[in-house]
Design a protein around this motif. Sequence first.
Motif, mmCIF file in Angstrom:
data_model
loop_
_atom_site.group_PDB
_atom_site.id
_atom_site.type_symbol
_atom_site.label_atom_id
_atom_site.label_comp_id
_atom_site.label_asym_id
_atom_site.label_seq_id
_atom_site.Cartn_x
_atom_site.Cartn_y
_atom_site.Cartn_z
ATOM 1 N N LYS A 24 0.830 -1.207 0.000
ATOM 2 C CA LYS A 24 0.000 0.000 0.000
ATOM 3 C C LYS A 24 0.863 1.255 0.000
ATOM 4 N N GLN A 25 1.916 1.242 0.827
ATOM 5 C CA GLN A 25 2.809 2.394 0.903
ATOM 6 C C GLN A 25 3.511 2.633 -0.427
ATOM 7 N N GLU A 26 3.900 1.548 -1.094
ATOM 8 C CA GLU A 26 4.553 1.675 -2.389
ATOM 9 C C GLU A 26 3.619 2.283 -3.426
ATOM 10 N N LYS A 27 2.351 1.844 -3.382
ATOM 11 C CA LYS A 27 1.361 2.374 -4.320
ATOM 12 C C LYS A 27 1.110 3.857 -4.061
ATOM 13 N N GLU A 28 1.012 4.215 -2.766
ATOM 14 C CA GLU A 28 0.789 5.621 -2.421
ATOM 15 C C GLU A 28 1.974 6.483 -2.854
ATOM 16 N N LYS A 29 3.191 5.938 -2.660
ATOM 17 C CA LYS A 29 4.388 6.671 -3.058
ATOM 18 C C LYS A 29 4.415 6.874 -4.567
ATOM 19 N N ALA A 30 4.085 5.798 -5.311
ATOM 20 C CA ALA A 30 4.076 5.885 -6.778
ATOM 21 C C ALA A 30 3.022 6.875 -7.260
ATOM 22 N N LEU A 31 1.846 6.871 -6.562
ATOM 23 C CA LEU A 31 0.773 7.790 -6.932
ATOM 24 C C LEU A 31 1.194 9.226 -6.695
ATOM 25 N N LYS A 32 1.847 9.453 -5.545
ATOM 26 C CA LYS A 32 2.286 10.803 -5.193
ATOM 27 C C LYS A 32 3.320 11.305 -6.193
ATOM 28 N N GLU A 33 4.253 10.394 -6.590
ATOM 29 C CA GLU A 33 5.284 10.788 -7.531
ATOM 30 C C GLU A 33 4.716 11.068 -8.914
ATOM 31 N N SER A 34 3.643 10.357 -9.248
ATOM 32 C CA SER A 34 3.042 10.557 -10.566
ATOM 33 C C SER A 34 2.170 11.801 -10.625
ATOM 34 N N ARG A 35 1.765 12.280 -9.442
ATOM 35 C CA ARG A 35 0.890 13.447 -9.397
ATOM 36 C C ARG A 35 1.745 14.702 -9.223
ATOM 37 N N GLN A 36 1.955 15.437 -10.287
ATOM 38 C CA GLN A 36 2.804 16.611 -10.264
ATOM 39 C C GLN A 36 1.975 17.861 -10.031
ATOM 40 N N ALA A 37 2.512 18.775 -9.210
ATOM 41 C CA ALA A 37 1.818 20.034 -8.958
ATOM 42 C C ALA A 37 1.755 20.858 -10.239
ATOM 43 N N ASP A 38 0.827 21.798 -10.262
ATOM 44 C CA ASP A 38 0.667 22.660 -11.434
ATOM 45 C C ASP A 38 1.699 23.786 -11.461
ATOM 46 N N LEU A 39 2.324 24.034 -10.297
ATOM 47 C CA LEU A 39 3.240 25.168 -10.175
ATOM 48 C C LEU A 39 4.134 24.943 -8.958
ATOM 49 N N SER A 40 5.387 25.355 -9.046
ATOM 50 C CA SER A 40 6.288 25.282 -7.887
ATOM 51 C C SER A 40 6.840 26.673 -7.587
ATOM 52 N N ILE A 41 6.856 27.003 -6.301
ATOM 53 C CA ILE A 41 7.354 28.308 -5.848
ATOM 54 C C ILE A 41 8.361 28.088 -4.726
ATOM 55 N N MET A 42 9.548 28.634 -4.860
ATOM 56 C CA MET A 42 10.517 28.625 -3.765
ATOM 57 C C MET A 42 10.337 29.931 -2.999
ATOM 58 N N HIS A 43 9.917 29.803 -1.723
ATOM 59 C CA HIS A 43 9.449 30.981 -0.988
ATOM 60 C C HIS A 43 10.110 31.097 0.381
ATOM 61 N N ILE A 44 10.423 32.323 0.770
ATOM 62 C CA ILE A 44 11.036 32.552 2.090
ATOM 63 C C ILE A 44 10.080 32.210 3.228
ATOM 64 N N ASP A 45 8.779 32.228 2.965
ATOM 65 C CA ASP A 45 7.784 31.958 4.009
ATOM 66 C C ASP A 45 7.249 30.529 3.957
ATOM 67 N N SER A 306 13.476 29.520 -17.567
ATOM 68 C CA SER A 306 13.516 28.111 -17.992
ATOM 69 C C SER A 306 12.271 27.330 -17.581
ATOM 70 N N SER A 307 11.326 27.976 -16.931
ATOM 71 C CA SER A 307 10.107 27.293 -16.490
ATOM 72 C C SER A 307 9.365 26.662 -17.662
ATOM 73 N N LYS A 308 8.831 25.455 -17.420
ATOM 74 C CA LYS A 308 8.021 24.763 -18.424
ATOM 75 C C LYS A 308 6.526 24.992 -18.192
ATOM 76 N N ARG A 309 6.212 25.749 -17.141
ATOM 77 C CA ARG A 309 4.798 25.970 -16.802
ATOM 78 C C ARG A 309 4.518 27.461 -16.687
ATOM 79 N N LYS A 310 4.955 28.194 -17.690
ATOM 80 C CA LYS A 310 4.843 29.654 -17.648
ATOM 81 C C LYS A 310 3.387 30.125 -17.601
ATOM 82 N N ASP A 311 2.484 29.424 -18.257
ATOM 83 C CA ASP A 311 1.079 29.837 -18.240
ATOM 84 C C ASP A 311 0.526 29.836 -16.817
#
Length: 410
Positions: A24-45, A306-311
């Motif tokens: 179950k843990q392996e499946k959850e890990k694989a699911l999490k890895e396959s589910r990519q966020a729509d945007l990533s932000i590196m933030h001080i907060d 270099s972002s691939k998710r500029k939109d």
Amino acid sequence: MKRRVLGFVIGVCILGITGCMAEKQEKEKALKESRQADLSIMHIDAENPEFQKFIRRAEKELQMEIEVLSCPENADNRHAKISTILAAGEASVDIFTVNDEMVSEFKHKQYLEPLNETVMSEEVFTAYPQSYMEHIAMQDGKIYSVPYFMDIMVFWVNRSVIGTEEIRTEEDFRQLLKKDFGEECWGYGSAWDSAYVYNELSEMIQLFGGSYYDWDNPQTKAALTFLHEMAESNRHSLAWTADQYEQMEQKFLEGKYGSIFMYSGAMDTFQRAGAYGKEQIQVVPLPQFTRQATNIAAWQYVLNRSSKRKDNAVKFLQYAASREGSIAYSECMSRLPARIDIICEEELDIPGFEVLRDYVENVELKERPLSANTMGDITAMGNLFQKYITDEISQEDFCKKSQQITDSFF
């Protein structure tokens, strides 16, 4: 025999349950890895729970999943990490939060995506301090950042040290410096580390009506003389030359300083320490010297070229720059937004807001003098100042070498 069989059965069951859990843990890990966020932000907060509330609001508004990444707390390490990612052309982070020092360097290096046509319409652009935008956020007519949090260098007093005394004029300030507050306690304190002192140096030059770019200006030299006299007359501790803001704020909290010039963003530090209040630490109006001017800085978003998710990145930046998004961040974080129109027109629930708004409305807000070689020039000036303040070099030598540094800005 029965006990052996029972033990065998139990062992098999345990192995079965353990195996199922692992699967179950392996499946959850694989699911999490396959589910990519729509945007990533590196933030001080990133680690701040209140900022997480803002991100949840943004996700709901924009209908996207946002991944928030932490960045180093130390300023030099943070600068190095973000520089490395951008210089390498990595697309792992779409948006970064940067300070003035970083954007002043990065905008010259083709790291960032211009935002004129996608985010900064004329209506939005004019809502920000114009001189700041032109000198910090822009290069060659292109806008490279979206400021979201304004930091104003304000005058703070610790009432537990100086009592009810009001410091309204230059003469009041000079008298404060002369007072004896006891051993290891001064009426005024600061941070003169080589990478930090340019904040106070530029602030004092402005208060005296001088120019950081003109070291022959009599008012500039008057500010230098004033700072030197503070050191010479023991109205400050030479330990300041090793202090950064963290040490200065801690000493202020401990009651070793009666007043400081410090950015308004320190409010969070003083509040969390339970020290901000009527009879404790307060923001007060800027003392009237020759000129009513003070430094401003900002934290701002920049878009990785270099972002691939500029939109998706543009959608977030449009929200962050909007009136709604600016107010949402301000409400969650109890900080001043970067948009002047909001500060002047809204009643924001921020500690000391009325005094901070008075700064915006009645004090000239000046961007700090920063070059393309930001940290190199800042440190070079700081090293010179420390030599001047300890009499290793004369004021004449300091001004001559400082002029060489600032001439290279252009």
